[in-house]
Each structure stands twice: as C-alpha cells, then as structure tokens.
Design an enzyme around this catalytic site. Structure first.
Site, PDB file in Angstrom:
ATOM      1  N   GLU A 184       0.875  -1.168   0.000  1.00 48.33           N
ATOM      2  CA  GLU A 184       0.000   0.000   0.000  1.00 48.33           C
ATOM      3  C   GLU A 184       0.922   1.230   0.000  1.00 48.33           C
ATOM      4  O   GLU A 184       1.807   1.336   0.860  1.00 48.33           O
ATOM      5  CB  GLU A 184      -0.883   0.010   1.243  1.00 48.33           C
ATOM      6  CG  GLU A 184      -1.802   1.221   1.228  1.00 48.33           C
ATOM      7  CD  GLU A 184      -2.793   1.268   2.385  1.00 48.33           C
ATOM      8  OE1 GLU A 184      -2.832   0.329   3.198  1.00 48.33           O
ATOM      9  OE2 GLU A 184      -3.516   2.276   2.441  1.00 48.33           O
TER      10      GLU A 184
ATOM     11  N   ARG B 121       4.972 -12.887   9.616  1.00 46.21           N
ATOM     12  CA  ARG B 121       5.669 -11.633   9.352  1.00 46.21           C
ATOM     13  C   ARG B 121       6.953 -11.579  10.157  1.00 46.21           C
ATOM     14  O   ARG B 121       7.104 -12.250  11.167  1.00 46.21           O
ATOM     15  CB  ARG B 121       4.773 -10.416   9.576  1.00 46.21           C
ATOM     16  CG  ARG B 121       4.280 -10.181  10.969  1.00 46.21           C
ATOM     17  CD  ARG B 121       3.137  -9.161  10.989  1.00 46.21           C
ATOM     18  NE  ARG B 121       3.477  -7.836  10.523  1.00 46.21           N
ATOM     19  CZ  ARG B 121       2.808  -7.183   9.555  1.00 46.21           C
ATOM     20  NH1 ARG B 121       1.804  -7.745   8.957  1.00 46.21           N
ATOM     21  NH2 ARG B 121       3.149  -5.976   9.224  1.00 46.21           N
TER      22      ARG B 121
ATOM     23  N   LYS C  93       4.011   0.844   9.987  1.00 44.30           N
ATOM     24  CA  LYS C  93       4.176   2.081   9.217  1.00 44.30           C
ATOM     25  C   LYS C  93       3.637   3.271   9.977  1.00 44.30           C
ATOM     26  O   LYS C  93       4.170   4.369   9.867  1.00 44.30           O
ATOM     27  CB  LYS C  93       3.461   1.957   7.875  1.00 44.30           C
ATOM     28  CG  LYS C  93       4.249   1.155   6.849  1.00 44.30           C
ATOM     29  CD  LYS C  93       3.651   1.350   5.470  1.00 44.30           C
ATOM     30  CE  LYS C  93       3.086   0.045   4.969  1.00 44.30           C
ATOM     31  NZ  LYS C  93       2.427   0.123   3.695  1.00 44.30           N
TER      32      LYS C  93
HETATM   33  P1  ATP Z   1       0.864  -1.563   7.935  1.00 41.50           P
HETATM   34  O1  ATP Z   1       2.142  -1.423   8.710  1.00 41.50           O
HETATM   35  O2  ATP Z   1       0.258  -0.254   7.576  1.00 41.50           O
HETATM   36  O3  ATP Z   1      -0.076  -2.598   8.465  1.00 41.50           O
HETATM   37  P2  ATP Z   1       1.696  -3.451   5.970  1.00 41.50           P
HETATM   38  O4  ATP Z   1       2.954  -3.749   6.698  1.00 41.50           O
HETATM   39  O5  ATP Z   1       0.607  -4.434   5.894  1.00 41.50           O
HETATM   40  O6  ATP Z   1       1.181  -2.071   6.499  1.00 41.50           O
HETATM   41  P3  ATP Z   1       1.653  -3.343   3.093  1.00 41.50           P
HETATM   42  O7  ATP Z   1       2.134  -2.249   2.226  1.00 41.50           O
HETATM   43  O8  ATP Z   1       0.218  -3.690   3.045  1.00 41.50           O
HETATM   44  O9  ATP Z   1       2.110  -2.953   4.538  1.00 41.50           O
HETATM   45  O10 ATP Z   1       2.537  -4.629   2.867  1.00 41.50           O
HETATM   46  C1  ATP Z   1       2.895  -5.138   1.612  1.00 41.50           C
HETATM   47  C2  ATP Z   1       3.259  -6.594   1.739  1.00 41.50           C
HETATM   48  O11 ATP Z   1       4.339  -6.751   2.632  1.00 41.50           O
HETATM   49  C3  ATP Z   1       2.105  -7.390   2.279  1.00 41.50           C
HETATM   50  O12 ATP Z   1       1.981  -8.581   1.519  1.00 41.50           O
HETATM   51  C4  ATP Z   1       2.484  -7.697   3.686  1.00 41.50           C
HETATM   52  O13 ATP Z   1       1.940  -8.901   4.103  1.00 41.50           O
HETATM   53  C5  ATP Z   1       4.016  -7.726   3.600  1.00 41.50           C
HETATM   54  N1  ATP Z   1       4.600  -7.361   4.885  1.00 41.50           N
HETATM   55  C6  ATP Z   1       4.367  -6.251   5.595  1.00 41.50           C
HETATM   56  N2  ATP Z   1       5.033  -6.258   6.768  1.00 41.50           N
HETATM   57  C7  ATP Z   1       5.733  -7.415   6.803  1.00 41.50           C
HETATM   58  C8  ATP Z   1       6.616  -8.027   7.748  1.00 41.50           C
HETATM   59  N3  ATP Z   1       6.920  -7.430   8.907  1.00 41.50           N
HETATM   60  N4  ATP Z   1       7.145  -9.218   7.436  1.00 41.50           N
HETATM   61  C9  ATP Z   1       6.863  -9.815   6.262  1.00 41.50           C
HETATM   62  N5  ATP Z   1       6.041  -9.305   5.340  1.00 41.50           N
HETATM   63  C10 ATP Z   1       5.464  -8.124   5.589  1.00 41.50           C
HETATM   64 MG    MG Z   2      -1.364  -3.759   4.687  1.00 44.75          MG
END
Ligand code: ATP
Ligand code: MG
Length: 556
Positions: free
Chosen positions: A39, A263, A273
């Site tokens: 996003e 994650r 974020k």
């Molecule tokens: P927020 O922190 O706002 O919840 P998000 O971390 O979900 O956002 P996105 O931009 O939606 O951010 O993430 C893009 C991709 O990265 C998604 O497929 C998400 O599952 C993956 N992702 C995000 N954070 C992690 C993490 N800590 N470890 C592994 N994958 C991640």
């Molecule tokens: Mg997200």
C-alpha cells in the site's frame, strides 16, 4: 578435495516451495505468477524486504514472474512519493517486476462485478451508519442482525449504487455490502462491506471516483485479473482467506490462491508504518531514511548492502509461526558480505595521541602500498603516507598495561600496520596528567620489504598527522532500548523506549585515500568497523555512518 557437509547439503524446501512444486508437478499451472502488493502509504521496511525476497525469489527459482501491484484503495493516506520510493527500494534490493499495476487500474472492472453481484441478488446498498453496522454484526458467540435495507429490490439497489458512484450521497451515507449471512460463524462473512463513499481525490484517478472498494473486495479479484497463481501474504490475513475465495468463486474468475507466512519482527525496533511515520513526523528521527530506521532506505543509508539483506531473508526462511529475529543476525549478514568486498582504510578516533618518531628525518614522507582488500593482496592498493608525526587511537596506548596488553606501552613495541615496528621511549603529559605525546623510535630493519622480518604481538592502525583528513563519524546504536517492542506494557508508549544514545556524533582522522574511495559500498575502518559515506558529506567534510562494528558476538 573432499566435499564438506555444507556444500553437498540440499536446502530443505519451505512450505510454499513444497506447494509450488506440487502444483507444477500436477500441471495445475504451466508457470507461476506472484505479486508484491504494497500500500503506497509509507516507505518499505525490512519486513517488506522479506516479502519481496520471497515473492520475487520464488518466481526466479521456478521460472515465473512477479508483478508489482500497488494496493491503492485508500486515497486518504496514499501518495506518489511513496510509490516512487517503493519502486526505488525494490530495484535496489536487486529485483525487477514483470507488470507494474495498481488496484485503481481495476476500479471499473471491480465496479462492473459489483453490479453483476447486485443483479444476482448477492449485494445490497445499506443506509445504516457505520456504528449501526458494527453493532448489528453480533459477536463470535451471537449472530448478527439483518439490516432493515437488506431486502431492497435489485432495481433499487442498482439505482442507489449508480447514484453512489455519481456522487449523490455524502461520505458514510451508504455502503454496498455483499449479501451472505448475518449469522455466519466466520464474522468476515456477515455481509462484508464492498464499497464505501469517500469524496477524496486519489493520487492516480483524481476525482473520477467517490466510491472506493474495500480490501476484501479488491485483493483477490486483482490477483485473479493478473492470473496470480500464488498470492503470498502475512499470517494475519488467514482469516480473510475464505472471503478471498468466496468472491473469486462467486464471480467465477481465475482461481488465485492465498498462502500465509509469518511476518518478520526484529528486536529493538518497530515495524508498523504508523509508528515509523510518527517518528518521522515528530522529528524523533531525521526522516524515513534516518540510518537508525528499519526502513530499506534507512538501512541502505546506514551502509547495508542488498546482498546482505537477501542473505538475511534467506537465513530467516519462511515460517508459519510469528518470529522475532535477533537484530544481530542482520548485522552478522552485513559483516559477512562487507568482510569479503569492502575496501580497507585506517581511521583514528576522536582524541588521538600524537606519536613522534625521533629517529625519522624531519619532513620526510614515505609512501607505503597497502591492499584495498587483504583478501586480495595482489589486487588494487592504496598509498599511505608515513611521516615523523603520527596519530594513534588513545585506546591503543596504556601506561600501566597488564601483561596481556599487546598494544603500545612504555618501553614496549608494536607494529604500525603495513609499516615498521615502533618502540615507545618516552611518555609526555600535559598539566592535568593526560598523555599528549609518545616519543618513539622505529626499527628500520622491520620495513615490510626488508629481508629480515620480525614480528611483535600487536599491530595498531595510525595516520600521518600532516596528511590526516578530519571526518565526521555518526555512531549508531539500537533505536530502542527494549528488545521485544511487541510486548511492552499496555500503559507504556513505544516512544518511551527510544534509546537516547542511538546516535553519537564524533570525529575521526582518516588516511587520505579514504576520501578517494569509489567502491560505492561501505568500507572497513581497520580494527574498528564498517562505515558508509553519507550524502550529507560536503567537499570540506566527509560524513560517515557506522554500519556495524567488526566484532561479532552472534552465534547461530
Ligand atoms: P501496515 O504497517 O500499515 O499494516 P503493511 O505492513 O501491511 O502495512 P503493506 O504495504 O500492506 O504494509 O505490505 C505489503 C506486503 O508486505 C504485504 O503482503 C504484507 O503482508 C508484507 N509485509 C508487511 N510487513 C511485513 C513483515 N513485517 N514481514 C513480512 N512481510 C510483511
Ligand atoms: Mg497492509
């Protein structure tokens, strides 16, 4: 040569690789397509790097492709600044996408599918407020209550939905919901919202739309449009998977499948974020690319290499359970990489001691050749000036030294790296008793090119006082004082744990060749650590960020 256990050992497949190999073997797909779906509401962090390495890595391994798809369904928080940074970071990590797509590219198609669902009696316009919708959802134990608007006719729903699109209603006045089951044991199925009204300009579609699709109504269909075979996301989405499948089945479109992995969490940092944005907005760090941040641009500025991040992603693997990874593993990876590739230079820390060579001809400069990387002694070298006035680290001298102290002490000998052995003949102090100068003699016989090499226990680094270049050193430490930032007490704020010593600015004195380094990656300050030149450097003053120390306490 005998093969060691290490290079014959086949790496075990992770659970996603097992699924892919099975799918390919059964002919379910000819080749695989994955996607990375950020996003654009912030900068990417090391957790995203794991997801990127996984998605792009799988496609590379199995001869498939990966799309980059921006999940841009929330215009309030999204911006092109983030889109650009995300693309830059993925390229920097060493990956390239097949198609660059945006969920917003599919708004018209999603809208058409919503009309189709209305016509099939599978969606309705609801006038309840957000609060009413929430209350009427029920709980895990109790069923929800049907909306009074649930049984509108197809015609009325179609008219209202079209009017929603035309902008006839204010934000929050109406939503479109899927008509599934308000008593469904899975709360996700209790008539999920598909569209909401939002009179906000979108960074790509401008004011074309004032209704925006919800995540659950968007993600699976976007995957499906792009023929994504393996849609990989983090564990918290497993509760969404049945709904993901339901929309695809209901719309009778390409069956993408979702798989969840744990994650990444890292010690001594936060990865949300929202929190990272707050640190930036409150000025608690210098920006998204502050070298203390876990963002990709931050760790890049810190001196981490793409190779080290990919190595890290590979080492942590893919798990199905939440994992908290030790920050030291990341540091271990960058050391592994930089130890092999980085150029070496000598830099003396702030508050050095002057070393005067009493048996050196005044004004004489001798230039020594030293390899840029000791692993390649025949490779490129740098020239180091040796003179009668040198600077050494204060820590490399001790007046009342214990027996095991092999650096410089009164009457003792040490080798000045790449050059001669010196002997400390006299210690000079100022009025406060602080050592300010050491009078030494060199043994000319110990020149590295003289035939009679003799050795001493200690070797220290040094610079010629007249040639030394002052540089600014930014010494970084962990951003937070608490390892498990995910489990701090409820009544505490994560900002209470910011490490006040996460940045110490200091000065150093560098051999002149350092400022001519063109390697483009972090360098090693010999015996000290790895440092990367910072963009804040000016022609007058170079600034170096400490990537990590040389010492390695990490054990697998
Ligand atoms: P927020 O922190 O706002 O919840 P998000 O971390 O979900 O956002 P996105 O931009 O939606 O951010 O993430 C893009 C991709 O990265 C998604 O497929 C998400 O599952 C993956 N992702 C995000 N954070 C992690 C993490 N800590 N470890 C592994 N994958 C991640
Ligand atoms: Mg997200």
């Amino acid at each position: 040569m005998e093969a060691t256990a290490n290079n014959v050992e086949e790496k075990k497949l992770n659970f996603i690789e097992e699924i892919i190999e099975k799918d390919l073997a059964e002919g379910k797909y000819k080749s695989i397509v994955t996607r990375f779906p950020p996003e654009p509401n912030g900068y990417l962090h090391i957790g995203h790097a794991k997801s990127i390495c996984l998605n792009f890595g799988l496609a590379q391994k199995y001869g498939g492709v990966t799309n980059l798809r921006f999940d841009d369904t929330n215009p309030v928080k999204e911006d092109t600044e983030y889109v650009d940074s995300i693309k830059e970071d993925i390229h920097w990590l060493g990956f390239d996408w097949d198609k660059e797509r945006y969920a917003s590219d599919y708004f018209e198609q999603l809208y058409q599918w919503a009309e189709q669902m209305i016509k099939e009696g599978l969606a309705y316009v609801d006038d309840q407020t957000q609060e009413e919708i929430r209350q009427n959802r029920g709980t895990v134990q109790t069923p929800g209550t049907d909306s009074p608007w649930r049984n509108r006719s197809v015609e009325e729903n179609l008219t209202l939905f079209r009017q929603m699109r035309e902008g006839k209603f204010a934000d929050g006045e109406k939503v479109l919901r899927a008509k599934i089951d308000m008593a469904h044991p899975n709360m996700m199925f209790r008539d999920p919202i598909m569209y909401r009204i939002l009179h906000t300009s979108h960074h790509r579609t401008g004011d074309k739309w004032c209704i925006y699709p919800m995540y659950d109504y968007t993600h699976g269909q976007c995957d499906s449009i792009e023929n994504i075979t393996h849609s990989i996301c983090t564990l918290e989405f497993d509760v969404h998977r049945p709904l993901y499948d339901w929309f695809i089945k209901t719309l009778r479109i390409f069956p993408s499948h979702q798989y969840e992995f744990a994650r990444l969490n890292l010690t001594y940092t936060v990865m949300s974020k929202r929190k990272l944005l707050e640190l930036v907005q409150k000025g608690l760090v210098s920006g998204w690319d502050d070298p203390r941040m876990p963002t990709i641009c931050g760790i890049r500025r810190r001196g981490y290499t793409p190779e080290s991040i990919r190595m890290f992603a590979d080492k942590i693997g893919v798990a199905k359970r939440e994992q908290l990874i030790d920050l030291q593993l990341l540091e271990w990876c960058v050391r592994q990489d930089l130890n092999e590739r980085s150029n070496r230079y000598m830099v003396v820390s702030d508050d050095p001691i002057k070393l005067t060579i009493t048996n050196w001809e005044s004004g004489k400069v001798e230039w020594f050749d030293a390899p840029l990387n000791p692993a390649a002694p025949e490779g490129p070298s740098r020239k180091i000036p040796f003179t009668g006035e040198l600077l050494i680290d204060r820590a490399d001298f001790m007046e009342d030294a214990p027996k095991k102290f092999f650096r410089l002490k009164p009457g003792g000998e040490v080798r000045l790296k790449y050059t001669y052995i010196v002997k400390c003949e006299e210690v000079i102090k100022d009025g406060n008793g602080k050592v300010v100068e050491l009078k030494c003699t060199i043994d000319p016989e110990t020149h590295p090119k003289s035939g009679s090499w003799r050795s001493v226990k200690g070797t220290i680094h040094w610079v010629s006082a007249a040639h030394a270049k002052p540089v600014e050193l930014r010494l970084y430490d962990k951003l937070f004082t608490e390892a498990q930032m995910g489990s701090i007490p409820e009544d505490k704020d994560y900002k209470d744990y910011l490490n006040p010593e996460s940045l110490v600015v200091s000065e150093g004195f560098a051999e002149p060749a350092l400022l001519e380094d063109e390697s483009g990656i972090a360098v090693q300050f010999e015996r000290v650590g790895y440092f990367a030149k910072d963009p804040d450097s000016t022609p007058e003053k170079a600034v170096f960020n400490k990537t990590t120390a040389l010492k390695d306490s990490f054990k697998f």
